[in-house]
Design a protein around this motif. Structure first.
Motif, PDB file in Angstrom:
ATOM      1  N   GLN A  15       4.137   7.795  -1.144  1.00  0.00           N
ATOM      2  CA  GLN A  15       4.378   8.939  -0.256  1.00  0.00           C
ATOM      3  C   GLN A  15       3.851   8.635   1.146  1.00  0.00           C
ATOM      4  O   GLN A  15       4.506   8.928   2.146  1.00  0.00           O
ATOM      5  CB  GLN A  15       3.690  10.192  -0.815  1.00  0.00           C
ATOM      6  N   CYS A  16       2.695   7.990   1.205  1.00  0.00           N
ATOM      7  CA  CYS A  16       2.090   7.671   2.493  1.00  0.00           C
ATOM      8  C   CYS A  16       2.981   6.666   3.245  1.00  0.00           C
ATOM      9  O   CYS A  16       3.216   6.801   4.443  1.00  0.00           O
ATOM     10  CB  CYS A  16       0.685   7.105   2.264  1.00  0.00           C
ATOM     11  N   ALA A  17       3.503   5.671   2.509  1.00  0.00           N
ATOM     12  CA  ALA A  17       4.369   4.667   3.145  1.00  0.00           C
ATOM     13  C   ALA A  17       5.646   5.321   3.654  1.00  0.00           C
ATOM     14  O   ALA A  17       6.089   5.051   4.785  1.00  0.00           O
ATOM     15  CB  ALA A  17       4.707   3.560   2.144  1.00  0.00           C
ATOM     16  N   VAL A  18       6.225   6.198   2.851  1.00  0.00           N
ATOM     17  CA  VAL A  18       7.474   6.859   3.253  1.00  0.00           C
ATOM     18  C   VAL A  18       7.229   7.726   4.495  1.00  0.00           C
ATOM     19  O   VAL A  18       8.007   7.695   5.456  1.00  0.00           O
ATOM     20  CB  VAL A  18       8.044   7.692   2.075  1.00  0.00           C
ATOM     21  N   ASP A  19       6.124   8.478   4.500  1.00  0.00           N
ATOM     22  CA  ASP A  19       5.804   9.333   5.658  1.00  0.00           C
ATOM     23  C   ASP A  19       5.660   8.477   6.919  1.00  0.00           C
ATOM     24  O   ASP A  19       6.203   8.802   7.965  1.00  0.00           O
ATOM     25  CB  ASP A  19       4.489  10.099   5.429  1.00  0.00           C
ATOM     26  N   TYR A  20       4.914   7.379   6.777  1.00  0.00           N
ATOM     27  CA  TYR A  20       4.646   6.537   7.945  1.00  0.00           C
ATOM     28  C   TYR A  20       5.946   5.935   8.490  1.00  0.00           C
ATOM     29  O   TYR A  20       6.226   5.993   9.691  1.00  0.00           O
ATOM     30  CB  TYR A  20       3.644   5.424   7.574  1.00  0.00           C
ATOM     31  N   LEU A  21       6.746   5.363   7.575  1.00  0.00           N
ATOM     32  CA  LEU A  21       7.969   4.681   8.026  1.00  0.00           C
ATOM     33  C   LEU A  21       8.990   5.676   8.577  1.00  0.00           C
ATOM     34  O   LEU A  21       9.722   5.381   9.525  1.00  0.00           O
ATOM     35  CB  LEU A  21       8.583   3.876   6.871  1.00  0.00           C
ATOM     36  N   SER A  22       9.025   6.867   7.986  1.00  0.00           N
ATOM     37  CA  SER A  22       9.958   7.883   8.473  1.00  0.00           C
ATOM     38  C   SER A  22       9.604   8.291   9.907  1.00  0.00           C
ATOM     39  O   SER A  22      10.481   8.481  10.749  1.00  0.00           O
ATOM     40  CB  SER A  22       9.938   9.056   7.484  1.00  0.00           C
ATOM     41  N   ASN A  23       8.310   8.382  10.193  1.00  0.00           N
ATOM     42  CA  ASN A  23       7.844   8.668  11.556  1.00  0.00           C
ATOM     43  C   ASN A  23       8.125   7.520  12.500  1.00  0.00           C
ATOM     44  O   ASN A  23       8.585   7.715  13.619  1.00  0.00           O
ATOM     45  CB  ASN A  23       6.318   8.851  11.544  1.00  0.00           C
ATOM     46  N   THR A  44       6.077  -2.794  -1.528  1.00  0.00           N
ATOM     47  CA  THR A  44       7.046  -3.700  -0.915  1.00  0.00           C
ATOM     48  C   THR A  44       8.065  -2.860  -0.162  1.00  0.00           C
ATOM     49  O   THR A  44       8.666  -1.947  -0.731  1.00  0.00           O
ATOM     50  CB  THR A  44       7.758  -4.543  -1.989  1.00  0.00           C
ATOM     51  N   VAL A  45       8.216  -3.180   1.118  1.00  0.00           N
ATOM     52  CA  VAL A  45       9.221  -2.479   1.927  1.00  0.00           C
ATOM     53  C   VAL A  45      10.363  -3.455   2.177  1.00  0.00           C
ATOM     54  O   VAL A  45      10.152  -4.528   2.744  1.00  0.00           O
ATOM     55  CB  VAL A  45       8.640  -1.998   3.275  1.00  0.00           C
ATOM     56  N   THR A  46      11.559  -3.107   1.716  1.00  0.00           N
ATOM     57  CA  THR A  46      12.737  -3.951   1.946  1.00  0.00           C
ATOM     58  C   THR A  46      13.605  -3.268   2.997  1.00  0.00           C
ATOM     59  O   THR A  46      14.260  -2.262   2.717  1.00  0.00           O
ATOM     60  CB  THR A  46      13.521  -4.153   0.632  1.00  0.00           C
ATOM     61  N   PHE A  47      13.577  -3.816   4.197  1.00  0.00           N
ATOM     62  CA  PHE A  47      14.331  -3.190   5.296  1.00  0.00           C
ATOM     63  C   PHE A  47      15.810  -3.578   5.211  1.00  0.00           C
ATOM     64  O   PHE A  47      16.119  -4.764   5.035  1.00  0.00           O
ATOM     65  CB  PHE A  47      13.785  -3.658   6.652  1.00  0.00           C
ATOM     66  N   TRP A  55       6.828  -6.738  11.950  1.00  0.00           N
ATOM     67  CA  TRP A  55       6.089  -6.570  10.703  1.00  0.00           C
ATOM     68  C   TRP A  55       4.571  -6.496  10.894  1.00  0.00           C
ATOM     69  O   TRP A  55       3.920  -5.653  10.270  1.00  0.00           O
ATOM     70  CB  TRP A  55       6.469  -7.665   9.689  1.00  0.00           C
ATOM     71  N   PRO A  56       3.981  -7.342  11.758  1.00  0.00           N
ATOM     72  CA  PRO A  56       2.521  -7.234  11.922  1.00  0.00           C
ATOM     73  C   PRO A  56       2.095  -5.851  12.431  1.00  0.00           C
ATOM     74  O   PRO A  56       1.071  -5.315  12.000  1.00  0.00           O
ATOM     75  CB  PRO A  56       2.198  -8.309  12.967  1.00  0.00           C
ATOM     76  N   PHE A  57       2.902  -5.253  13.327  1.00  0.00           N
ATOM     77  CA  PHE A  57       2.547  -3.932  13.860  1.00  0.00           C
ATOM     78  C   PHE A  57       2.708  -2.864  12.783  1.00  0.00           C
ATOM     79  O   PHE A  57       1.897  -1.947  12.657  1.00  0.00           O
ATOM     80  CB  PHE A  57       3.425  -3.582  15.074  1.00  0.00           C
ATOM     81  N   ILE A  58       3.799  -2.997  12.012  1.00  0.00           N
ATOM     82  CA  ILE A  58       4.031  -2.009  10.952  1.00  0.00           C
ATOM     83  C   ILE A  58       2.929  -2.128   9.902  1.00  0.00           C
ATOM     84  O   ILE A  58       2.398  -1.123   9.417  1.00  0.00           O
ATOM     85  CB  ILE A  58       5.443  -2.208  10.333  1.00  0.00           C
ATOM     86  N   GLU A  59       2.568  -3.354   9.596  1.00  0.00           N
ATOM     87  CA  GLU A  59       1.498  -3.573   8.607  1.00  0.00           C
ATOM     88  C   GLU A  59       0.191  -2.924   9.082  1.00  0.00           C
ATOM     89  O   GLU A  59      -0.478  -2.215   8.322  1.00  0.00           O
ATOM     90  CB  GLU A  59       1.304  -5.064   8.370  1.00  0.00           C
ATOM     91  N   ALA A  60      -0.140  -3.147  10.355  1.00  0.00           N
ATOM     92  CA  ALA A  60      -1.394  -2.590  10.886  1.00  0.00           C
ATOM     93  C   ALA A  60      -1.339  -1.061  10.872  1.00  0.00           C
ATOM     94  O   ALA A  60      -2.306  -0.391  10.446  1.00  0.00           O
ATOM     95  CB  ALA A  60      -1.632  -3.095  12.304  1.00  0.00           C
ATOM     96  N   SER A  72      -5.684   2.332  -0.375  1.00  0.00           N
ATOM     97  CA  SER A  72      -5.437   0.958   0.076  1.00  0.00           C
ATOM     98  C   SER A  72      -4.400   0.337  -0.846  1.00  0.00           C
ATOM     99  O   SER A  72      -4.282   0.712  -2.019  1.00  0.00           O
ATOM    100  CB  SER A  72      -6.729   0.137   0.080  1.00  0.00           C
ATOM    101  N   ALA A  73      -3.630  -0.583  -0.274  1.00  0.00           N
ATOM    102  CA  ALA A  73      -2.569  -1.227  -1.052  1.00  0.00           C
ATOM    103  C   ALA A  73      -2.267  -2.577  -0.438  1.00  0.00           C
ATOM    104  O   ALA A  73      -2.481  -2.780   0.759  1.00  0.00           O
ATOM    105  CB  ALA A  73      -1.304  -0.358  -1.015  1.00  0.00           C
ATOM    106  N   GLY A  74      -1.766  -3.497  -1.265  1.00  0.00           N
ATOM    107  CA  GLY A  74      -1.199  -4.718  -0.707  1.00  0.00           C
ATOM    108  C   GLY A  74       0.140  -4.347  -0.075  1.00  0.00           C
ATOM    109  O   GLY A  74       0.808  -3.425  -0.554  1.00  0.00           O
ATOM    110  N   LEU A  75       0.484  -5.016   0.998  1.00  0.00           N
ATOM    111  CA  LEU A  75       1.758  -4.695   1.661  1.00  0.00           C
ATOM    112  C   LEU A  75       2.606  -5.951   1.749  1.00  0.00           C
ATOM    113  O   LEU A  75       2.095  -7.032   2.045  1.00  0.00           O
ATOM    114  CB  LEU A  75       1.512  -4.155   3.073  1.00  0.00           C
ATOM    115  N   SER A  76       3.892  -5.773   1.453  1.00  0.00           N
ATOM    116  CA  SER A  76       4.795  -6.916   1.608  1.00  0.00           C
ATOM    117  C   SER A  76       6.120  -6.413   2.185  1.00  0.00           C
ATOM    118  O   SER A  76       6.557  -5.301   1.898  1.00  0.00           O
ATOM    119  CB  SER A  76       4.909  -7.623   0.263  1.00  0.00           C
ATOM    120  N   PHE A  77       6.705  -7.252   3.054  1.00  0.00           N
ATOM    121  CA  PHE A  77       7.921  -6.842   3.764  1.00  0.00           C
ATOM    122  C   PHE A  77       9.042  -7.844   3.518  1.00  0.00           C
ATOM    123  O   PHE A  77       8.798  -9.051   3.453  1.00  0.00           O
ATOM    124  CB  PHE A  77       7.652  -6.737   5.273  1.00  0.00           C
ATOM    125  N   LYS A  78      10.239  -7.298   3.360  1.00  0.00           N
ATOM    126  CA  LYS A  78      11.413  -8.153   3.144  1.00  0.00           C
ATOM    127  C   LYS A  78      12.595  -7.596   3.928  1.00  0.00           C
ATOM    128  O   LYS A  78      12.563  -6.440   4.356  1.00  0.00           O
ATOM    129  CB  LYS A  78      11.827  -8.110   1.664  1.00  0.00           C
TER     130      LYS A  78
END
Ligand SMILES: Nc1ncnc2c1ncn2[C@@H]1O[C@H](COP(=O)(O)OP(=O)(O)OP(=O)(O)O)[C@@H](O)[C@H]1O
Length: 368
Positions: A15-23, A44-47, A55-60, A72-78
């Motif tokens: 939910q936190c990831a979805v809120d952040y990315l939606s913003n 894992t976020v698959t764009f 990605w570094p900015f989104i990760e931060a 806290s969570a591990g984050l991975s982007f694809k």
């Protein structure tokens, strides 16, 4: 556990990831949800668009958003680029064909095409470029391989040329310029269909097509003959070019090809000494046109001598000066193009059926 729409509620992490990315992307949470999956404490976020440089900015930002909620969570982007819907059957191995067009000549359509192609590649896509500009093919000059010709093993199919991690084909590699320039509509559009269908393209997320300038019958027929996913219209800010750009938008509307937005080229001149911006042609022309047609302005490129020099030198700007602020402007435009396509063009129903695998050895820089 992967989150599915059927389960009652997304986890707090998801939910936190979805809120952040939606913003971050200003898109509905429903649209963001399918990009995100959670597995054993890793999100894992698959764009569905390219944006690797971000990605570094989104990760931060996402890490901070999680921390603020004591999570806290591990984050991975694809990245996973879908094929957009087309009215004609797709070309083997090509997910999306994007036409770069202009209402009139000389506005910087070819320069924008090549830099857009390299910028998409640097953001993580497999990209090819097709030069369909029969009146002045300039891709061979911009890639620095005017003397080369596509190889053929069976006299039916051509191997695209490769330069700087990009595959390319051009009318300019095949026919002397003076011959192509006098082609009439049917011949020109037949040549475009042939060159697209008879080239052994590797798997590409995007094929950028540098169209001939103008909005006459030739351009209209070309736009109809090829399974274009979408178009981008390049203009300069002054009134006349804007009027021509309107004709370009109308042409694509007529053949039901979505226009992703406008690129304003030579928007301003920035003094290299003091940074002052001079609006040489006119100010805000592209913005006004974008507003009128309810289209995004995908990018505004300055009038800059380095853009011209690189275009003529065979060493594209993004290849020789990838870290320059100018290259950043092109990458920003490329992200906007990819984002618009992913979020506004419906996904093709027979996703992936035309993807057969690379018929030639191809090592795009993105695979490294
Ligand atoms: N932003 C820019 N700053 C400086 N020079 C530019 C810029 N954009 C394009 N040019 C230069 O302007 C000229 C025309 O650009 P380009 O060939 O890309 O235009 P075009 O619209 O594709 O033209 P054509 O109608 O011949 O296809 C080239 O010399 C190019 O190097």
């Amino acid at each position: 556990m992967f989150f599915s729409r059927k389960s009652s509620k997304p986890s707090a992490l998801l939910q936190c990831a979805v809120d952040y990315l939606s913003n971050y992307f200003v898109v509905d949470k429903d649209e963001v949800l399918p990009w995100c999956a959670e597995n054993q404490g890793t999100i894992t976020v698959t764009f569905p668009f390219v944006n690797q440089s971000q990605w570094p900015f989104i990760e931060a930002g996402l890490t901070e958003a999680l921390n603020n909620k004591n999570l806290s969570a591990g984050l991975s982007f694809k990245t996973s680029i879908h094929s957009g819907q087309t009215t004609k059957p797709p070309v083997t191995n090509i997910r999306n064909i994007i036409a770069v067009a202009s209402g009139k000549g000389g506005v910087g359509k070819s320069t924008t095409s090549i830099n857009l192609a390299f910028a998409l590649m640097q953001e993580g896509a497999r990209v090819g470029i097709l030069d369909a500009d029969i009146y002045g093919p300039s891709v061979p000059i911009m890639l620095g391989n005017t003397g080369e010709r596509p190889a053929t093993a069976d006299n039916k199919h051509m191997q695209p040329l490769q330069a700087h991690g990009m595959v390319a084909n051009s009318i300019g590699y095949l026919v002397p310029a003076e011959d192509a320039a006098i082609w009439r509509g049917p011949m020109a559009s037949k040549a475009l269909s042939q060159i697209i269908n008879e080239t052994l393209w590797p798997v590409l997320d995007y094929l950028i097509v540098d169209m001939p300038p103008g909005t006459g019958d030739i351009q209209l027929t070309m736009a109809q003959q090829v399974p274009l996913t979408a178009a981008v219209v390049v203009t300069t800010p002054q009134d006349l070019a804007i009027a021509d750009a309107q004709k370009g938008i109308a042409m694509f509307n007529k053949v039901n090809i979505p226009v992703l937005g406008l690129v304003e080229n030579m928007s301003f001149y920035q003094c290299t000494e003091c940074g002052h911006k001079d609006y040489v042609f006119a100010k805000d022309g592209g913005n006004l046109l974008a507003e009128r047609y309810n289209l995004p302005l995908l990018g505004a490129l300055p009038l800059d001598v380095r853009i011209r020099e690189h275009a003529g030198s065979g060493e594209p700007l993004l290849v020789s000066e990838p870290d320059s602020p100018l290259s950043d402007v092109y990458r920003e435009m490329a992200r906007a193009v990819s984002f618009e396509l992913a979020t506004t063009v419906p996904v093709a129903a027979d996703q992936g059926r035309n993807i057969k695998g690379d018929p030639i050895a191809f090592n795009p820089l993105t695979d490294s």
